[in-house]
Design an enzyme around this catalytic site. Sequence first.
Site, PDB file in Angstrom:
ATOM      1  N   GLU A  97      55.978 114.450 115.935  1.00 61.81           N
ATOM      2  CA  GLU A  97      55.425 114.023 114.795  1.00 61.81           C
ATOM      3  C   GLU A  97      54.773 112.402 114.877  1.00 61.81           C
ATOM      4  O   GLU A  97      55.259 111.725 115.561  1.00 61.81           O
ATOM      5  CB  GLU A  97      55.847 114.483 113.276  1.00 61.81           C
TER       6      GLU A  97
ATOM      7  N   ASN B 176      49.804 116.096 104.063  1.00 58.02           N
ATOM      8  CA  ASN B 176      49.486 115.541 105.402  1.00 58.02           C
ATOM      9  C   ASN B 176      48.460 114.581 105.658  1.00 58.02           C
ATOM     10  O   ASN B 176      47.768 114.328 104.621  1.00 58.02           O
ATOM     11  CB  ASN B 176      49.664 116.950 106.288  1.00 58.02           C
TER      12      ASN B 176
ATOM     13  N   ASP C 143      47.048 119.853 109.629  1.00 60.98           N
ATOM     14  CA  ASP C 143      48.332 119.029 109.710  1.00 60.98           C
ATOM     15  C   ASP C 143      47.731 117.464 110.116  1.00 60.98           C
ATOM     16  O   ASP C 143      46.943 117.105 108.976  1.00 60.98           O
ATOM     17  CB  ASP C 143      49.208 119.278 110.824  1.00 60.98           C
TER      18      ASP C 143
ATOM     19  N   ASN D 158      56.305 112.623 104.348  1.00 63.02           N
ATOM     20  CA  ASN D 158      55.782 113.537 105.431  1.00 63.02           C
ATOM     21  C   ASN D 158      54.582 113.001 106.226  1.00 63.02           C
ATOM     22  O   ASN D 158      54.637 112.911 107.642  1.00 63.02           O
ATOM     23  CB  ASN D 158      55.074 114.826 104.929  1.00 63.02           C
TER      24      ASN D 158
ATOM     25  N   GLU E  77      59.103 123.580 100.517  1.00 60.59           N
ATOM     26  CA  GLU E  77      57.683 123.967 100.728  1.00 60.59           C
ATOM     27  C   GLU E  77      57.426 125.272  99.912  1.00 60.59           C
ATOM     28  O   GLU E  77      56.877 126.049 100.385  1.00 60.59           O
ATOM     29  CB  GLU E  77      57.492 124.510 102.332  1.00 60.59           C
TER      30      GLU E  77
END
Length: 292
Positions: free
Chosen positions: A14, A148, A198, A102, A121
């Site tokens: 990520e 995101n 995302d 995040n 979540e």
Amino acid sequence: MIRIAAECANTLGEAAAWDAREGRLLWLDLVEPALFGYAPATKAASRLALDAPTPLGPVIPTGRPGTLLLAHPAGLSLLDARTGGLTPFVAPEQGRAGLLYNDGKVDRWGRLWIGTSDAAEAEPRGVLWCLAPGAAPVMADAGFVVSNGPAFSPDGRTLYFSDSIGRRILAYDIAPDSPKPTGRRVFASFAMDEGLPDGLAVDAEGGVWVAHWDGWRITRFSPEGERLRVILLPVPRVTSLAFGDPGLATLYVTTARLDLSPVMLAAAPLSGHLFAIDAGVEGLEDRPFPLD
């Protein structure tokens, strides 16, 4: 053309970010905590194990050589990119239980926009924060299960943000003299078979690129929200994007193998690797967060 830039087999790759000062791509494994780097000039990849609580959030280049910003469940810390040492910096959520940092990016005026998510979540407890250098964090928006993105238009005045569980990308108007975005609107929505939106990146033409978690693809949208291009990938869990290399014409893509079944891993053995795509358009350079 799609190619593998680094065979890293990340559990949860990520937070791709191009560090122009160092001439390398940075990214993280959020759950097997490590900082990765890839230098296109030498095709050399590096890995620095991190002693930090997980899951990690984004890693952000700064204007200070050898120093990065790293988010983790306790907040944001200054990371020594040589030793892995951490120094607490700021904690917008002030330890609010059950929340994780995040994703985050720096806008054209040097402000960090970073989202938080509900660790389970399940509940819309996440917040979009705006952090200007030398100022206290400001709550910009709230009510998200998983935050995101974010990314910014070429002129800096549009903020794009992925509301992942809501299966949509939001757009806001932002200005250099206010940390409060206005004009919230739905930029794009996604069907069940497209996965979840995302990470985001914006190119020099204003095209908005999105990574699809469980969608086996990335998509490029026009500034008006029209689907222009879909690039299929050989992995389902596509997580974040960043333009890099001289000319910023390569789109780097992180991926994950988190929670994939043996059957899925057999069908997608390249899951977790770093991919590079000749995008056919120049990107926009990631801005560092100014510390000094």
